[in-house]
Design a protein around this motif. Structure first.
Motif, PDB file in Angstrom:
ATOM      1  N   GLU A   1       5.235  42.527  12.636  1.00 29.05           N
ATOM      2  CA  GLU A   1       5.626  41.646  13.731  1.00 29.05           C
ATOM      3  C   GLU A   1       6.140  40.316  13.199  1.00 29.05           C
ATOM      4  OE1 GLU A   1       2.619  41.174  16.672  1.00 29.05           O
ATOM      5  OE2 GLU A   1       2.108  43.291  16.684  1.00 29.05           O
ATOM      6  N   CYS A   2       5.440  39.765  12.236  1.00 26.35           N
ATOM      7  CA  CYS A   2       5.852  38.476  11.664  1.00 26.35           C
ATOM      8  C   CYS A   2       7.204  38.586  10.964  1.00 26.35           C
ATOM      9  CB  CYS A   2       4.785  37.970  10.694  1.00 26.35           C
ATOM     10  SG  CYS A   2       3.268  37.403  11.488  1.00 26.35           S
ATOM     11  N   LEU A   3       7.446  39.725  10.289  1.00 21.44           N
ATOM     12  CA  LEU A   3       8.737  39.907   9.616  1.00 21.44           C
ATOM     13  C   LEU A   3       9.885  39.962  10.619  1.00 21.44           C
ATOM     14  CD1 LEU A   3       7.773  42.491   6.841  1.00 21.44           C
ATOM     15  CD2 LEU A   3       8.435  40.094   6.515  1.00 21.44           C
ATOM     16  N   GLU A   4       9.657  40.667  11.751  1.00 21.53           N
ATOM     17  CA  GLU A   4      10.694  40.724  12.788  1.00 21.53           C
ATOM     18  C   GLU A   4      10.968  39.338  13.352  1.00 21.53           C
ATOM     19  OE1 GLU A   4       9.475  43.509  15.704  1.00 21.53           O
ATOM     20  OE2 GLU A   4       9.473  45.233  14.336  1.00 21.53           O
ATOM     21  N   LEU A   5       9.914  38.612  13.664  1.00 24.32           N
ATOM     22  CA  LEU A   5      10.084  37.245  14.182  1.00 24.32           C
ATOM     23  C   LEU A   5      10.786  36.356  13.173  1.00 24.32           C
ATOM     24  CD1 LEU A   5       6.574  36.759  15.829  1.00 24.32           C
ATOM     25  CD2 LEU A   5       8.738  37.075  17.029  1.00 24.32           C
ATOM     26  N   SER A   6      10.485  36.584  11.910  1.00 23.92           N
ATOM     27  CA  SER A   6      11.107  35.783  10.859  1.00 23.92           C
ATOM     28  C   SER A   6      12.610  36.025  10.796  1.00 23.92           C
ATOM     29  CB  SER A   6      10.457  36.113   9.519  1.00 23.92           C
ATOM     30  OG  SER A   6      11.085  35.423   8.472  1.00 23.92           O
ATOM     31  N   GLU A   7      13.010  37.313  10.944  1.00 21.15           N
ATOM     32  CA  GLU A   7      14.450  37.626  10.936  1.00 21.15           C
ATOM     33  C   GLU A   7      15.166  36.959  12.102  1.00 21.15           C
ATOM     34  OE1 GLU A   7      16.303  39.186   8.702  1.00 21.15           O
ATOM     35  OE2 GLU A   7      14.519  39.315   7.417  1.00 21.15           O
ATOM     36  N   ARG A   8      14.550  37.032  13.280  1.00 22.12           N
ATOM     37  CA  ARG A   8      15.160  36.387  14.461  1.00 22.12           C
ATOM     38  C   ARG A   8      15.230  34.878  14.263  1.00 22.12           C
ATOM     39  NH1 ARG A   8      11.446  38.731  19.043  1.00 22.12           N
ATOM     40  NH2 ARG A   8      12.491  37.097  20.281  1.00 22.12           N
TER      41      ARG A   8
ATOM     42  N   LYS B   1      15.514  33.360  11.448  1.00 21.62           N
ATOM     43  CA  LYS B   1      16.564  33.094  10.457  1.00 21.62           C
ATOM     44  C   LYS B   1      17.952  33.083  11.121  1.00 21.62           C
ATOM     45  CE  LYS B   1      15.938  35.228   6.631  1.00 21.62           C
ATOM     46  NZ  LYS B   1      15.896  36.324   5.630  1.00 21.62           N
ATOM     47  N   GLU B   2      18.188  34.056  12.048  1.00 25.68           N
ATOM     48  CA  GLU B   2      19.475  34.095  12.756  1.00 25.68           C
ATOM     49  C   GLU B   2      19.696  32.827  13.571  1.00 25.68           C
ATOM     50  OE1 GLU B   2      19.365  37.599  15.073  1.00 25.68           O
ATOM     51  OE2 GLU B   2      19.363  38.973  13.345  1.00 25.68           O
ATOM     52  N   ASP B   3      18.684  32.373  14.289  1.00 20.52           N
ATOM     53  CA  ASP B   3      18.811  31.149  15.093  1.00 20.52           C
ATOM     54  C   ASP B   3      19.055  29.932  14.224  1.00 20.52           C
ATOM     55  OD1 ASP B   3      18.585  32.493  17.393  1.00 20.52           O
ATOM     56  OD2 ASP B   3      16.582  31.780  17.938  1.00 20.52           O
ATOM     57  N   ILE B   4      18.435  29.890  13.087  1.00 25.40           N
ATOM     58  CA  ILE B   4      18.654  28.741  12.185  1.00 25.40           C
ATOM     59  C   ILE B   4      20.100  28.728  11.693  1.00 25.40           C
ATOM     60  CG2 ILE B   4      18.055  27.829   9.906  1.00 25.40           C
ATOM     61  CD1 ILE B   4      15.164  28.642  10.473  1.00 25.40           C
ATOM     62  N   ASN B   5      20.629  29.948  11.421  1.00 20.91           N
ATOM     63  CA  ASN B   5      22.039  30.015  10.998  1.00 20.91           C
ATOM     64  C   ASN B   5      22.967  29.505  12.095  1.00 20.91           C
ATOM     65  OD1 ASN B   5      21.401  31.045   8.506  1.00 20.91           O
ATOM     66  ND2 ASN B   5      21.546  33.190   9.169  1.00 20.91           N
ATOM     67  N   ARG B   6      22.672  29.878  13.371  1.00 21.71           N
ATOM     68  CA  ARG B   6      23.502  29.402  14.490  1.00 21.71           C
ATOM     69  C   ARG B   6      23.398  27.895  14.621  1.00 21.71           C
ATOM     70  NH1 ARG B   6      21.491  33.939  17.297  1.00 21.71           N
ATOM     71  NH2 ARG B   6      20.147  32.625  18.584  1.00 21.71           N
ATOM     72  N   ILE B   7      22.196  27.368  14.471  1.00 19.05           N
ATOM     73  CA  ILE B   7      22.033  25.902  14.561  1.00 19.05           C
ATOM     74  C   ILE B   7      22.846  25.206  13.482  1.00 19.05           C
ATOM     75  CG2 ILE B   7      20.357  24.033  14.222  1.00 19.05           C
ATOM     76  CD1 ILE B   7      18.298  25.812  15.581  1.00 19.05           C
ATOM     77  N   THR B   8      22.770  25.750  12.268  1.00 15.73           N
ATOM     78  CA  THR B   8      23.533  25.144  11.161  1.00 15.73           C
ATOM     79  C   THR B   8      25.030  25.135  11.458  1.00 15.73           C
ATOM     80  OG1 THR B   8      21.848  25.920   9.615  1.00 15.73           O
ATOM     81  CG2 THR B   8      23.979  25.287   8.683  1.00 15.73           C
ATOM     82  N   GLU B   9      25.513  26.271  12.020  1.00 15.03           N
ATOM     83  CA  GLU B   9      26.958  26.369  12.352  1.00 15.03           C
ATOM     84  C   GLU B   9      27.353  25.356  13.405  1.00 15.03           C
ATOM     85  OE1 GLU B   9      30.041  29.717  14.147  1.00 15.03           O
ATOM     86  OE2 GLU B   9      28.036  30.293  13.498  1.00 15.03           O
ATOM     87  N   ASN B  10      26.526  25.229  14.458  1.00 16.91           N
ATOM     88  CA  ASN B  10      26.838  24.275  15.536  1.00 16.91           C
ATOM     89  C   ASN B  10      26.736  22.838  15.071  1.00 16.91           C
ATOM     90  OD1 ASN B  10      27.432  25.759  18.044  1.00 16.91           O
ATOM     91  ND2 ASN B  10      25.432  26.695  17.661  1.00 16.91           N
ATOM     92  N   VAL B  11      25.805  22.585  14.178  1.00 18.54           N
ATOM     93  CA  VAL B  11      25.718  21.222  13.634  1.00 18.54           C
ATOM     94  C   VAL B  11      26.990  20.879  12.873  1.00 18.54           C
ATOM     95  CG1 VAL B  11      24.522  19.789  11.943  1.00 18.54           C
ATOM     96  CG2 VAL B  11      23.208  21.091  13.595  1.00 18.54           C
ATOM     97  N   ASN B  12      27.471  21.859  12.117  1.00 17.49           N
ATOM     98  CA  ASN B  12      28.743  21.632  11.398  1.00 17.49           C
ATOM     99  C   ASN B  12      29.884  21.390  12.373  1.00 17.49           C
ATOM    100  OD1 ASN B  12      27.492  21.951   8.938  1.00 17.49           O
ATOM    101  ND2 ASN B  12      27.904  24.148   8.831  1.00 17.49           N
TER     102      ASN B  12
ATOM    103  N   GLU C   1      14.635  28.729  21.813  1.00 15.32           N
ATOM    104  CA  GLU C   1      14.320  30.067  21.333  1.00 15.32           C
ATOM    105  C   GLU C   1      13.416  29.997  20.084  1.00 15.32           C
ATOM    106  OE1 GLU C   1      17.757  32.407  20.713  1.00 15.32           O
ATOM    107  OE2 GLU C   1      18.412  32.350  22.812  1.00 15.32           O
ATOM    108  N   ILE C   2      13.736  29.078  19.178  1.00 17.38           N
ATOM    109  CA  ILE C   2      12.916  28.910  17.961  1.00 17.38           C
ATOM    110  C   ILE C   2      11.487  28.509  18.329  1.00 17.38           C
ATOM    111  CG2 ILE C   2      12.587  27.467  15.904  1.00 17.38           C
ATOM    112  CD1 ILE C   2      15.654  27.428  15.677  1.00 17.38           C
ATOM    113  N   THR C   3      11.378  27.580  19.298  1.00 13.75           N
ATOM    114  CA  THR C   3      10.041  27.152  19.740  1.00 13.75           C
ATOM    115  C   THR C   3       9.260  28.338  20.282  1.00 13.75           C
ATOM    116  OG1 THR C   3      10.896  24.967  20.285  1.00 13.75           O
ATOM    117  CG2 THR C   3       8.778  25.585  21.275  1.00 13.75           C
ATOM    118  N   HIS C   4       9.964  29.196  21.058  1.00 12.18           N
ATOM    119  CA  HIS C   4       9.317  30.398  21.603  1.00 12.18           C
ATOM    120  C   HIS C   4       8.857  31.337  20.482  1.00 12.18           C
ATOM    121  CE1 HIS C   4       8.400  33.717  24.219  1.00 12.18           C
ATOM    122  NE2 HIS C   4       9.215  34.507  23.517  1.00 12.18           N
ATOM    123  N   LEU C   5       9.740  31.508  19.465  1.00  9.31           N
ATOM    124  CA  LEU C   5       9.390  32.383  18.340  1.00  9.31           C
ATOM    125  C   LEU C   5       8.186  31.842  17.573  1.00  9.31           C
ATOM    126  CD1 LEU C   5      12.927  33.271  16.969  1.00  9.31           C
ATOM    127  CD2 LEU C   5      11.346  34.823  18.101  1.00  9.31           C
TER     128      LEU C   5
END
Length: 560
Positions: free
Chosen positions: A447-454, A456-467, A542-546
């Motif tokens: 369960e933790c690994l699945e949450l970790s992958e999700r 990671k995806e959200d962090i990538n989106r945040i990084t892109e939007n910040v750019n 979403e990150i807060t929820h995760l």
């Protein structure tokens, strides 16, 4: 009782060998220490000091105390009488004379216990002939005496009232030779110290093993003598066939030498003699032999636990045979072919009073027998819920049966944790619990690994939007500068033209159009920024929820 058998707890590994080989059921106390290690100590009130645990322990955790150093420290300050057991000839065949000479040089008087053994034989024969005793259990072995006093007090009526050879010799020296000097006994027996404490006839117990250790520690060299001459110039006369008492059946052979018709049965060794004593106690009197000649040590006193001998059983038996031959040559009778009256015994008849060589015994109160209810509670603590469990009888605890172990626990002599069935049941339960926890942990990990992958995806989106926000901000800043410049141009134009003609209006219109276009681009950039901000806010939510989900999962794991 003073402690004689001692324990070195730091060397005890909890192997239960001492309990397994001990004939006294209440002599050992096993406890579990805080670190989970088991240590077995001695209960001096119920120990018979047979020394079997000292012989058995391979870890050096058991030892014993005698009076060797105390006695030797008194030499030169007082004249000590040394009573030497005949076993010294077989235990230390090439040094025994040198040892006696050393004591003599240090001011001691040397007497032969073999003479006391001859008195012991004579006193038994007189008691049997006069019928002043019934069927008897012999008592030269002090461990046997302690066992009967503690564990089979009803056999005291059968225990021979005749003193042991050592006590007979000490009595003879005290009463008939009128010697009141301190008496020290050289012997291979640990248990003799208990006899000396009870009778008060002997002051010091010196065992062969501790004596040789003292000589080695103090670099005292004892000369060797390889001759096969078994005579020695004792202060009084040397004993005769009593010298074979240390071997199995020694007393029997002495009795049969004088009366071969006496019904005698023998038994030796801790794993044989004590069960047979228990059997004897439950037999009707008419089945008892006239004499039950018993010794705690399997091969007699010659290889006792305090002998310290390097001789094999075959060596000591061969020596005893030679000692017997030599003693019989010195034996004199009043008739031909040694069938007449024994001249030494004739002297005893004329000189000694048999009542002087008798002793009394002190029975000890037996321990209470646990009730069925008490045993039931102990069985439950041991994890023995069925009859099969309660008759597992694996002997790992050192006792002969689960019942004996349960009784020992009831008496505070052992602990349920020392039961292998209990230990196995605890281990199985813990193993099942750990297996279940491992399975649950695997689920939580996935369960933790699945949450970790999700995450990671959200962090990538945040990084892109910040750019993107960074690029939009840069463009907006550039266009804002252009707008500002155009507005400044309009102001300057208006200030320079007091009246507006068609050409001026046209120029102003062109400037305004460029300004509008610039504002349009700026507005697009602002919209882009707003859109990115919304995306970022959504991703953060979403990150807060995760993160909340991960915390809930971890809290479940902690509770489990």
């Amino acid at each position: 009782m003073n402690e004689i058998i001692i324990v070195k707890p730091e060397k005890c590994v909890g192997c239960n060998a001492c309990v397994r080989n001990c004939p006294a059921p209440e002599a050992n106390i096993t406890k579990m220490l805080e670190e989970g290690r088991f240590v077995t100590t001695v209960n001096p009130e119920r120990c018979i000091t047979c020394g079997e645990c000292v012989r058995t322990c391979n870890h050096g955790a058991r030892d014993y105390i005698d009076d060797t150093e105390t006695c030797i420290s008194r030499l030169g300050k007082e004249e000590v009488i040394i009573l030497v057991a005949p076993a010294i000839k077989s235990v230390l065949p090439d040094k025994w004379k040198g040892i006696l000479d050393w004591f003599r040089k240090n001011g001691c008087k040397i007497y032969d216990v073999s003479l006391g053994a001859d008195i012991c034989t004579w006193a038994h024969l007189r008691a049997i002939e006069e019928r002043s005793v019934g069927n008897v259990i012999t008592q030269p072995c002090a461990a046997i005496v302690k066992y009967i006093e503690i564990y089979q007090p009803r056999l005291l009526r059968n225990l021979s009232p005749i003193h042991s050879p050592i006590a007979c010799a000490a009595t003879y020296i005290r009463k008939y030779m009128r010697q009141d000097n301190p008496i020290a006994v050289l012997s291979p027996c640990i248990a003799k110290k208990t006899e000396f404490m009870e009778t008060g006839l002997v002051n010091y117990s010196i065992t062969f093993r501790k004596l040789m250790e003292y000589f080695e520690k103090n670099d005292i060299k004892i000369p060797t003598d390889s001759s096969h001459d078994f005579s020695y110039p004792f202060e009084n006369q040397q004993g005769q066939v009593g010298a074979v008492y240390p071997r199995p059946g020694g007393l029997r052979d002495n009795l049969w030498l004088h009366n071969p018709d006496i019904n005698i049965t023998t038994s030796e060794g801790v794993h044989k003699v004590y069960p047979e004593l228990d059997m004897y106690a439950n037999m009707p009197e008419y089945k008892h032999p006239e004499v039950f000649d018993v010794l705690s040590c399997e091969f007699g006193c010659n290889v006792g636990p305090a002998s310290g001998t390097t001789q094999t059983v075959f060596d000591v038996m061969a020596t005893m045979r030679e000692v017997e031959k030599e003693a019989k040559k010195r034996r004199k009778t009043t008739g031909p072919f040694r069938f007449g009256e024994d001249k030494l015994f004739k002297q005893f008849n004329e000189k000694l009073d048999p009542s002087d060589f008798r002793r009394n015994y002190t029975p000890m109160n037996p321990s209470p027998i646990p009730t069925g209810k008490q045993l039931e509670a102990v069985y439950e603590m041991m994890g023995k819920h069925t009859e099969a469990d309660r008759n597992y009888n694996c002997h790992a605890c050192g006792y002969r049966s689960c019942h004996e172990m349960a009784v020992a626990i009831c008496r505070g002599l052992n602990t349920p944790e020392n039961c292998i069935v209990h230990a196995k049941s605890v281990l199985i339960a813990r193993h099942s619990e750990l297996a279940e926890q491992h399975e649950r942990l695997a689920e939580i990990t996935n369960e933790c690994l699945e949450l970790s992958e999700r995450l990671k995806e959200d962090i990538n989106r945040i990084t892109e939007n910040v750019n993107n926000i960074g690029v939009s901000t840069s463009k907006t800043s550039q266009k804002a500068g252009q707008v500002n410049s155009l507005l400044n141009n309009i102001v300057m134009f208006c200030n320079a033209n007091e009246s507006m003609d068609s050409e001026g209006v046209q120029q102003m219109t062109s400037i305004l159009q460029m300004t509008i276009k610039a504002f349009s681009v700026l507005d697009d950039n602002v919209n882009t920024t707003n859109e990115s901000t919304e995306i970022i806010n959504k991703s953060v939510a979403e990150i807060t929820h995760l993160i909340d989900e991960i915390n809930k999962t971890l809290r479940k794991s902690e509770k489990k």
